[in-house]
Design a protein around this motif. Structure first.
Motif, short mmCIF file in Angstrom:
data_model
loop_
_atom_site.label_atom_id
_atom_site.label_comp_id
_atom_site.label_asym_id
_atom_site.label_seq_id
_atom_site.Cartn_x
_atom_site.Cartn_y
_atom_site.Cartn_z
N LYS A 62 32.84 0.12 32.82
CA LYS A 62 31.49 -0.07 32.93
C LYS A 62 30.81 -0.20 34.40
CE LYS A 62 31.03 -0.40 28.42
NZ LYS A 62 30.28 0.11 27.42
N THR A 89 29.59 -4.60 29.17
CA THR A 89 28.86 -4.15 29.83
C THR A 89 27.97 -5.39 30.42
OG1 THR A 89 28.13 -2.42 28.46
CG2 THR A 89 26.33 -3.21 29.43
N SER A 156 24.12 2.30 28.11
CA SER A 156 24.62 3.63 28.43
C SER A 156 23.67 4.80 27.94
CB SER A 156 25.85 4.12 27.81
OG SER A 156 25.84 4.04 26.40
N ARG A 161 23.54 5.42 33.97
CA ARG A 161 25.10 4.96 33.51
C ARG A 161 25.90 6.01 33.21
NH1 ARG A 161 25.75 0.75 30.32
NH2 ARG A 161 27.80 1.51 30.24
N GLN A 165 29.63 7.06 35.44
CA GLN A 165 30.95 7.22 34.52
C GLN A 165 31.57 8.81 34.74
OE1 GLN A 165 29.19 4.18 31.54
NE2 GLN A 165 30.06 5.60 30.45
N GLY A 191 29.33 6.89 25.03
CA GLY A 191 28.95 7.28 26.23
C GLY A 191 29.87 7.79 27.02
#
Length: 353
Positions: A62, A89, A156, A161, A165, A191
């Motif tokens: 995260k 998160t 997400s 975000r 990632q 996500g």
């Protein structure tokens, strides 16, 4: 050269400018570990790797997305951020908001978060609010509030975000000098599989790799809405990080699997626990239970004769095992108690001498 965090390492691929105040804990740069003993144990003639995201600053993947989400929120003048969370998160949002001088508010499903993750959010002085419902209900609440009040949502569904990632895919390719043939991941809110696919496609477009991997996502059987094709109103699984019945990234995850000629499938809690233990016992890597869903998927598909010899398979382990140490201790205690040593004789006997 010291690792600078994902924004500086991959700035050319990210939506930042000189005006973006970079809020970082130097996340990313995580190990891609060969797992030959695990592959041999399951009898698969593949090159197996573990992308160990548990060594990120707050112990999960995260952090990659949070550094970007918080940096962009700060750029826009935000003073407060909010998220719904099953744990990881919340820990990441709390840490990065403090780092950026902002206040974090976290909604968690009542009684459905591990103590390790809750402790992190508390230590970073986030305001923790429990919802008398599941994650999906918590996400619905924070989404509604963030649309009409001056508070930034960092779940997400915040597009920054996923931008952060996707850098994990870059790291895999940089390490292997190519994309793997398959990439396995746990799927909860979906996500991460979306973000990895985005990253691989960008690297292909920029000539960094010559082919794309098959994206292989695995849900827990008791929380498998994408596999079942319907919302799961009351998701149930020991893998709390993927205990989600209506993923925000449902459509994009399906697209990633379809476009890559991969699949989204499910594994049982028993299969997840077995993989979770094998990873620790054979490769010395301690991940949280949900992290093992991808490896459980590898084992399941190998038993079905899915792989070709020398396939290059990467499994993302999304979080550190200490995130859910209470689960480990609870399940291990059922099998074997800690030995008691009274004297040298006892110790020698325990050592097998």
């Amino acid at each position: 050269m010291n690792w600078p965090g994902i924004i500086e390492a991959y700035r050319q691929f990210l939506p930042v400018s000189d005006k973006t105040p970079v809020v970082t804990l130097e996340e990313g740069g995580t190990p891609l570990l060969p797992a030959p003993r695990l592959a041999a144990h399951i009898g698969a003639e593949i090159d197996l790797y573990l992308k160990y995201e548990g060594v990120n600053p707050t112990g999960s993947f995260k952090d990659r997305g949070m550094t970007l989400a918080i940096s962009k929120a700060k750029e826009e003048g935000a003073e407060k951020v909010i998220c719904a969370s099953t744990g990881n998160t919340s820990a990441s949002a709390a840490a990065y908001s403090v780092r950026g001088g902002m206040k974090a508010y976290v909604l968690i499903p009542k009684g459905k978060i591990s103590l390790g993750k809750l402790a992190q959010a508390l230590m970073h002085r986030a305001t923790i609010l429990e919802v008398a419902g599941n994650f999906d209900e918590a996400l619905s609440l924070v989404t509604e509030v963030s649309k009409t009040y001056p508070i930034t949502l960092v779940n997400s569904i915040n597009p920054f975000r996923l931008q952060g990632q996707k850098t994990a895919a870059f790291e895999v390719c940089d390490r292997l000098s190519e994309a793997p043939t398959h990439h396995f991941l746990p799927v909860g809110n979906a996500g991460n599989i979306t973000a990895y696919w985005m990253g691989y496609k960008e690297y292909l477009k920029n000539g960094k790799i010559s082919h794309l991997p098959k994206m292989m996502g695995f849900q827990a059987a008791g929380a498998a809405p994408i596999v079942l094709g319907k919302v799961v109103a009351e998701p149930k699984t020991i893998a709390s990080a993927i205990r989600i019945g209506n993923p925000a990234g449902w459509k994009t995850a399906q697209e990633a699997a379809l476009e890559s000629q991969g699949k989204i499938d499910m594994v049982t809690d028993e299969e997840i626990i077995a993989a979770y233990r094998l990873i620790a016992e054979l490769e010395g890597v301690f991940c949280e239970p949900a992290s093992a869903a991808g490896v459980a998927g590898v084992i399941k598909l190998h038993q079905q004769g899915y792989f070709k010899k020398n396939d290059q398979v990467v499994c993302t382990l999304t979080g550190h095992g200490l995130k859910d140490a209470d689960f480990c201790l609870k399940t291990s205690a059922k099998e074997k108690e800690t030995g008691i040593v009274k004297d040298k004789k006892d110790l020698l006997q325990a050592l097998g001498f």
